[in-house]
Design a protein around this motif. Structure first.
Motif, PDB file in Angstrom:
ATOM      1  N   LYS A   1       0.789  -1.233   0.000  1.00 47.15           N
ATOM      2  CA  LYS A   1       0.000   0.000   0.000  1.00 47.15           C
ATOM      3  C   LYS A   1       0.825   1.288   0.000  1.00 47.15           C
ATOM      4  O   LYS A   1       0.350   2.318   0.418  1.00 47.15           O
TER       5      LYS A   1
ATOM      6  N   ASP B   1      -0.558   4.422  -1.935  1.00 48.66           N
ATOM      7  CA  ASP B   1      -1.572   5.321  -1.384  1.00 48.66           C
ATOM      8  C   ASP B   1      -0.977   6.670  -0.992  1.00 48.66           C
ATOM      9  O   ASP B   1      -1.658   7.680  -1.005  1.00 48.66           O
ATOM     10  N   SER B   2       0.305   6.681  -0.624  1.00 48.53           N
ATOM     11  CA  SER B   2       0.918   7.922  -0.166  1.00 48.53           C
ATOM     12  C   SER B   2       1.969   8.462  -1.131  1.00 48.53           C
ATOM     13  O   SER B   2       2.455   9.563  -0.957  1.00 48.53           O
ATOM     14  N   ILE B   3       2.312   7.678  -2.146  1.00 45.82           N
ATOM     15  CA  ILE B   3       3.350   8.072  -3.093  1.00 45.82           C
ATOM     16  C   ILE B   3       2.847   7.834  -4.509  1.00 45.82           C
ATOM     17  O   ILE B   3       2.334   6.762  -4.824  1.00 45.82           O
TER      18      ILE B   3
END
Length: 100
Positions: free
Chosen positions: A17, A20-22
């Protein structure tokens, strides 16, 4: 934004996951250009090694560093390069980069 040449690395990141942030782009980092809609970056980390565990010279060339400075980083941005030593060739690469 992360630019990764190896699709298997991107798949591994997706499996835990990280995507989701990158924002992960598959491609050659040498060809990366900031999109007009993207703001310049505060910091760029270059962590690239070839099969011989060397940093390809294109990634610490003056042309690459100047392009990042002028087109991708903020005026106060920072470029962080991952160099390491342990043999004469690695030490030579670090010395070459210091001379730039």
């Amino acid at each position: 934004v992360a630019v990764e040449l190896d699709e298997a690395v991107v798949s591994a990141a997706e499996s835990i996951k990280l995507q989701d942030s990158i924002d992960i782009e598959i491609g050659n980092a040498l060809d990366y250009h900031r999109k007009p809609s993207e703001k310049p970056f505060d910091c760029i980390f270059v962590d690239i090694f070839d099969g011989a565990n060397l940093l390809p010279c294109e990634f610490y060339s003056e042309q690459f560093v100047v392009r990042l400075r002028d087109d991708v980083l903020k005026p106060s941005g920072i470029l962080v390069q991952n160099f390491h030593t342990g043999n004469k060739k690695l030490a030579s690469q670090l010395a070459d980069a210091k001379d730039m």
